[in-house]
Enzyme design. Sequence first.
Site, PDB file in Angstrom:
ATOM      1  N   THR A 231      -9.965 -11.201   2.858  1.00  0.00           N
ATOM      2  CA  THR A 231     -11.358 -10.765   2.768  1.00  0.00           C
ATOM      3  C   THR A 231     -11.474  -9.557   1.840  1.00  0.00           C
ATOM      4  O   THR A 231     -10.802  -8.548   2.048  1.00  0.00           O
ATOM      5  CB  THR A 231     -11.895 -10.383   4.166  1.00  0.00           C
ATOM      6  OG1 THR A 231     -11.727 -11.496   5.047  1.00  0.00           O
ATOM      7  CG2 THR A 231     -13.359  -9.988   4.094  1.00  0.00           C
ATOM      8  N   CYS A 317       8.571   7.431  -3.769  1.00  0.00           N
ATOM      9  CA  CYS A 317       9.091   6.139  -3.289  1.00  0.00           C
ATOM     10  C   CYS A 317      10.564   5.931  -3.645  1.00  0.00           C
ATOM     11  O   CYS A 317      11.114   4.861  -3.410  1.00  0.00           O
ATOM     12  CB  CYS A 317       8.265   4.998  -3.866  1.00  0.00           C
ATOM     13  SG  CYS A 317       6.530   5.053  -3.369  1.00  0.00           S
TER      14      CYS A 317
END
Length: 371
Positions: A231, A317
């Site tokens: 969605t 990261c």
Amino acid sequence: MTYLDYSATTPVDEEVLNTFVKASKYIGNPNSLHKLGVEAKELIDASTKQIANILKVKKEEIIYTSGASEANNLALKGIEVYKNRGNHIITTELEHSSIYGPLNYMTNNGFEVDFVPLKNGIVDIEKLKEMITDKTILVSISAVNSETGVRQPIEEIGKLLKEYPKVIFHSDITQAVGKINVDLTNVDLASFSAHKFFGIKGIGALIKKENIRLEPLIHGGKSTTIYRSGTPTPALIASMAKALRLVNDTLTEDIKKIQILNNKITENLKQYKNVYINSTQNSIPHILNVSIIGVKPETMLHALEEDEIYISTQSACSSGNTSKAVMAVTNDEERAKSSIRISLSKKTTEEEINSFLKSFQKNYQRLELNK
């Protein structure tokens, strides 16, 4: 507080947050046919048009993702649809971990990965040309390295790769968007994330040129494109469009301001005996990487933190103690093991830089004495 870790993430701009709150009132599912769904879809379409105009791409070429890591995974793993053409990929030693992760996965699935040599941190284009074979299907080179700020000539690389119709060119432009102008004319795939330019975490995009096919990571259900099911999120998409427009409006003047602040830090840190500047003349001014030989990066990070000054060691990261990016640029293991990153933005002030330099001097002298 002095925040100098903008390359890891930026604070959300107040105007962007206001846009998110207002857009959250669009409660309809954009895929629904009723009035509320149509209104939500119209908001997404208007936002997509804004983003496309700024990046000079077609609105149909924008695939919304949860961020740059997902976009990088989609770009790399998605090219498996071309495996019948070949299995060879070329990249650099200056990529984000969300590039190396998918590439490791792909090597376990029959792909071969080679690293193009660098000259002072810049891709050796002649060597790149020599490395391309009839099995090469992808070249992935980031526009700006997140640790050293080194900028690659992706426009020139893209022009070269157009001579090889079988080769797809992907660029992680996460550290470029909102900081510098990027020409995507000859780039087939480009990844970025809103939280790097004062947007909200959880939204990013992959630019996929119309002639490129990809295998989706997420299957099932209608969305804004067939390449990423789920969605759609009108509020996040609208807020990213707002964030991109705001940074783009002042881009030129912001670069000049940040360059002055970068120069001030660089000239000051050069005076210290065991401090080395790892960023180069090819680095964007927003990212300054330095090494303090004999001092662990985390030790300096936490020392500065005592004065409420926040920097970074490697990319947020990254894993491991040695910076691959600094090693690739300097070819010096000591510098690669002792690097810190200072990252600036249009919101950085001269007063904050003065606070950083004062704290750095105090902590450098203390740590040197304790060695």
